[in-house]
Design a protein around this motif. Structure first.
Motif, PDB file in Angstrom:
ATOM      1  N   CYS A 301       0.841  -1.211   0.000  1.00  0.00           N
ATOM      2  CA  CYS A 301       0.000   0.000   0.000  1.00  0.00           C
ATOM      3  C   CYS A 301       0.873   1.257   0.000  1.00  0.00           C
ATOM      4  O   CYS A 301       1.985   1.243   0.544  1.00  0.00           O
ATOM      5  N   GLY A 302       0.318   2.340  -0.527  1.00  0.00           N
ATOM      6  CA  GLY A 302       0.945   3.660  -0.422  1.00  0.00           C
ATOM      7  C   GLY A 302       2.364   3.678  -0.969  1.00  0.00           C
ATOM      8  O   GLY A 302       2.654   3.163  -2.057  1.00  0.00           O
ATOM      9  N   THR A 303       3.240   4.258  -0.173  1.00  0.00           N
ATOM     10  CA  THR A 303       4.636   4.375  -0.584  1.00  0.00           C
ATOM     11  C   THR A 303       5.274   2.999  -0.811  1.00  0.00           C
ATOM     12  O   THR A 303       6.090   2.823  -1.725  1.00  0.00           O
ATOM     13  N   ALA A 346       5.239  -9.190  -0.063  1.00  0.00           N
ATOM     14  CA  ALA A 346       4.479  -8.160   0.667  1.00  0.00           C
ATOM     15  C   ALA A 346       5.489  -7.132   1.162  1.00  0.00           C
ATOM     16  O   ALA A 346       6.457  -7.495   1.838  1.00  0.00           O
ATOM     17  N   ILE A 347       5.250  -5.860   0.816  1.00  0.00           N
ATOM     18  CA  ILE A 347       6.185  -4.811   1.263  1.00  0.00           C
ATOM     19  C   ILE A 347       5.462  -3.909   2.256  1.00  0.00           C
ATOM     20  O   ILE A 347       4.358  -3.430   1.976  1.00  0.00           O
ATOM     21  N   SER A 348       6.091  -3.682   3.399  1.00  0.00           N
ATOM     22  CA  SER A 348       5.447  -2.836   4.408  1.00  0.00           C
ATOM     23  C   SER A 348       6.480  -2.299   5.389  1.00  0.00           C
ATOM     24  O   SER A 348       7.257  -3.082   5.950  1.00  0.00           O
ATOM     25  N   ALA A 407      15.087   2.510   1.593  1.00  0.00           N
ATOM     26  CA  ALA A 407      15.611   1.203   2.038  1.00  0.00           C
ATOM     27  C   ALA A 407      14.863   0.063   1.339  1.00  0.00           C
ATOM     28  O   ALA A 407      15.455  -0.964   1.000  1.00  0.00           O
ATOM     29  N   GLN A 408      13.564   0.261   1.073  1.00  0.00           N
ATOM     30  CA  GLN A 408      12.805  -0.765   0.327  1.00  0.00           C
ATOM     31  C   GLN A 408      13.366  -0.898  -1.089  1.00  0.00           C
ATOM     32  O   GLN A 408      13.570  -2.003  -1.601  1.00  0.00           O
ATOM     33  N   LEU A 409      13.623   0.275  -1.711  1.00  0.00           N
ATOM     34  CA  LEU A 409      14.152   0.250  -3.080  1.00  0.00           C
ATOM     35  C   LEU A 409      15.500  -0.485  -3.116  1.00  0.00           C
ATOM     36  O   LEU A 409      15.767  -1.267  -4.033  1.00  0.00           O
TER      37      LEU A 409
HETATM   38  O1  M6R Z   1       3.613   0.446   6.872  1.00  0.00           O
HETATM   39  P1  M6R Z   1       3.321   0.338   5.401  1.00  0.00           P
HETATM   40  O2  M6R Z   1       4.539   0.499   4.568  1.00  0.00           O
HETATM   41  O3  M6R Z   1       2.600  -0.933   5.067  1.00  0.00           O
HETATM   42  O4  M6R Z   1       2.353   1.515   5.094  1.00  0.00           O
HETATM   43  C1  M6R Z   1       1.778   1.665   3.826  1.00  0.00           C
HETATM   44  C2  M6R Z   1       1.178   3.042   3.645  1.00  0.00           C
HETATM   45  O5  M6R Z   1       0.170   3.259   4.590  1.00  0.00           O
HETATM   46  C3  M6R Z   1       2.242   4.133   3.776  1.00  0.00           C
HETATM   47  O6  M6R Z   1       3.294   3.947   2.880  1.00  0.00           O
HETATM   48  C4  M6R Z   1       1.606   5.512   3.533  1.00  0.00           C
HETATM   49  O7  M6R Z   1       1.208   5.632   2.204  1.00  0.00           O
HETATM   50  C5  M6R Z   1       2.573   6.628   3.934  1.00  0.00           C
HETATM   51  N1  M6R Z   1       1.838   7.673   4.586  1.00  0.00           N
HETATM   52  C6  M6R Z   1       3.295   7.210   2.777  1.00  0.00           C
HETATM   53  O8  M6R Z   1       4.159   8.227   3.140  1.00  0.00           O
END
Ligand code: M6R
Length: 609
Positions: A301-303, A346-348, A407-409
């Motif tokens: 999700c998201g970033t 799964a990336i988080s 760091a994910q990249l």
């Molecule tokens: O903890 P996660 O990486 O799973 O979170 C995913 C998104 O909720 C998170 O990347 C969100 O989009 C951030 N606010 C982005 O800056």
């Protein structure tokens, strides 16, 4: 999304609960509250708004007692208000509950409880828990909590105290995180590790369906059936100092500046002699498990999803493995075809994001192998995966993800090289050359950071713009998505990320004289194409900020402003490009007077669907 803290011991309950809540504020910040037990009564303080408000009422009217629970809220059921803030209590104000998550069948339970003459004070789903515990109480708080949770549907974690058993906090977990911190003659509970680090680094993580009875000198663990279980203790390596802002005005800025060190730390631990890439002991796949891999599905999700999107380009380009990328909240409901034994990644950052976790469980139910790329040690996503690659980024507190993203990249880049070696799609010398490039990254990021005043100046020029377009191509198309997300989430200014080549299929209609566009155009395989797209925008008199490669004289004349990144290999360019995008969003937000670390409506860890 809410934060829970609980403490039992001899320290001042007000300071411990407040310090814990400050550490958890990023999980929610629309209201907060605390409760303790003193002389056989519950004492409760709660208030709408930021934690500072709670701090103020506690300094006027402190709690007494040596056991208490606290909560910082991100509203789901019931608007942010004092009555909806946690703790919630039963009819007699003898039981207090704090809760993170959602009780999906609360409406039905509430109706039933009202029929049985329970009196409700709030609009929350949480309050039903307090009344159910009251109703189920037969002389043992643990048993009444266990009976109560058998009626609850949803994903949640709770902490409960009762005046009838003033020597304990009972916590239960079903789908939302709950961690017990083990101290000397004191114990704590919290929904996240940072809240514990001032007191202890020894923790025990509850699994779903587990309950803990936390006393000052001991903690007992039980399964759903009420049988005692033995749990493994872990030691957390994060230090409490890493949670401080230090010289920086915001966590976000601090975390942006930490990126060279995070990358260096990963270079040191991932690249071993002879250019072997090692992911540590949490990476439990053997080369033979991955050598025939022909299909990857990434969900996040998201970033983290943007990082995964870059991963798609890397896996396909370098390791020639077909890769799908999906947003977890879509992936989990779309019944994807998972033929060919794909590896699901799964990336988080947090390892607790509800949608990503649900996506992981969907894939697990289909017997697929799961690899997670996670920052928080021992988080649910890490624990439920077959293998984990940790980000080694240290705690990320700012709601806007920065150092975790780069760091994910980097981990994705390492993984694509690891797979390229297994699949013979790159030679050893090509891999060695790429790893040499990786080793240059910390120095290059430092150079970009040194130029931050230039980015601030550009932000000053564009501070009043209200509609931004971010464009990129190829591996930097996800960078455009990320640049736009960073800007909108912390500055509340509308921004859209687009693949540059797609502009003429619709979005270019939005461009008029003065429209601000950030064009990501480092030297790459699609550089010439990007220049064409920039020209198309110039002809429509857009105001263009270009992120390009040092030494590129062409872009100098094309953009109103140009920010340079050092030259680098294409696969690593999203890491360097991320830094000016983060700084640009940061300065625009600060110049617009935004609360950068606590943007409205957002929480760091999204543990509800
Ligand atoms: O903890 P996660 O990486 O799973 O979170 C995913 C998104 O909720 C998170 O990347 C969100 O989009 C951030 N606010 C982005 O800056």
């Amino acid at each position: 999304m809410c934060g829970i803290i609980g403490y039992i011991g001899d320290k001042d309950i007000n300071s411990v609960l407040m310090a814990g809540l400050w550490r958890l504020e990023y999980r929610g910040y629309d209201s907060s509250g605390v409760a303790s037990i003193s002389n056989g009564d519950l004492e409760i303080r709660k208030i709408k708004g930021r934690l500072m408000n709670l701090q103020e009422i506690l300094s006027e009217k402190p709690l007494t007692g040596n056991l208490g629970i606290g909560h910082t809220r991100w509203a789901t059921h019931g608007e942010p208000s004092e009555k909806n803030a946690h703790p919630q209590v039963d009819c007699k104000s003898s039981i207090a509950v704090v809760h993170n998550g959602i009780i999906e069948n609360y409406y039905y339970l509430r109706e039933e409880l009202i029929k049985r003459r329970h009196f409700f004070n709030s609009n929350t789903d949480t309050e039903v828990i307090a009344h159910l515990i009251e109703e189920n109480y037969e002389g043992n708080l643990k048993d009444s909590v266990l009976k109560t949770v058998s009626f609850l549907e949803g994903s949640y974690a709770i902490a409960v105290i009762s005046v009838r058993e003033p020597d304990k906090i009972v916590v239960y977990r079903s789908g939302a995180p709950m961690i017990v911190g083990l101290g000397k003659k004191e114990n704590l509970v919290a929904s996240d590790i940072p809240a514990l680090l001032d007191h202890t680094r020894n923790i025990i993580v509850l699994e779903d369906g587990e309950l803990a009875v936390v006393r000052k000198d001991e903690v007992d663990f039980y399964n759903k059936k009420g049988e005692k279980i033995v749990k493994e203790k872990r030691k957390i390596m994060w230090k409490a100092e890493s949670l401080e802002k230090g010289e920086f005005p915001h966590y976000m800025l601090k975390e942006i500046h930490e990126q060279p060190d995070v990358i260096k730390r990963n270079i040191d631990c991932r690249i071993k002699g002879n250019n072997e890439i090692c992911f540590g002991e949490s990476f439990r796949f053997l080369p033979k498990d991955l050598v025939n891999l022909s299909n990857i599905i990434i969900q996040a999700c998201g970033t983290s999803w943007h990082a995964g999107y870059v991963g798609k380009y890397l896996f396909e380009e370098l390791a020639r493995i077909r890769t799908e990328i999906d947003i977890s909240s879509e992936f989990r409901y779309r019944n994807p075809i998972m033929d060919g034994e794909p590896l699901v990644i799964a990336i988080s950052q947090s390892g607790e994001t509800a949608d990503t976790l649900a996506g992981l469980r969907e894939a697990k139910a289909k017997f697929l192998r799961i690899l997670s790329i996670v920052n928080v040690y021992g988080s649910t996503i890490a624990r439920e995966s077959d293998s984990t690659i940790y980000l080694n980024a240290g705690p990320e507190i700012g709601v806007a993800s920065t150092k975790a993203y780069t760091a994910q990249l980097l981990q994705l880049y390492f993984l694509s090289l690891y797979l390229s070696k297994l699949k013979w799609t790159l030679t050893d010398s090509e891999i060695a050359k790429k790893l040499e490039e990786v080793k240059e990254l910390p120095k290059k990021i430092r150079k970009i950071l040194k130029n931050k005043d230039k980015i601030k100046e550009i932000a000053e020029k564009f501070r009043d713009a209200r509609d931004f377009m971010f464009i990129g191509r190829g591996i930097n198309y996800p960078s455009a998505l990320e640049g736009a997300l960073k800007l909108k989430e912390i500055s509340y200014i509308h921004a859209t990320g687009y693949p540059a080549g797609e502009m003429k299929h619709g979005p270019i209609a939005l461009i008029t004289e003065g429209s601000p566009v950030v064009a990501i155009a480092p030297k790459s395989s699609v550089y010439d194409k990007m220049l064409n797209n920039i020209e198309e925008l110039r002809s429509r008199k857009a105001r263009i900020i270009i992120i390009g490669t040092e030494g590129d004289k062409v872009i100098k004349d094309l953009g109103e402003e140009v920010v340079y990144i050092p030259p680098c290999e294409e696969g690593l360019s999203p890491i360097l490009v991320a830094v000016p995008l983060q700084l640009f969003a940061y300065y625009i937000a600060v110049l617009n007077g935004r609360d950068v670390d606590r943007p409205r409506n957002l929480a760091k860890s999204v543990t509800v669907e």
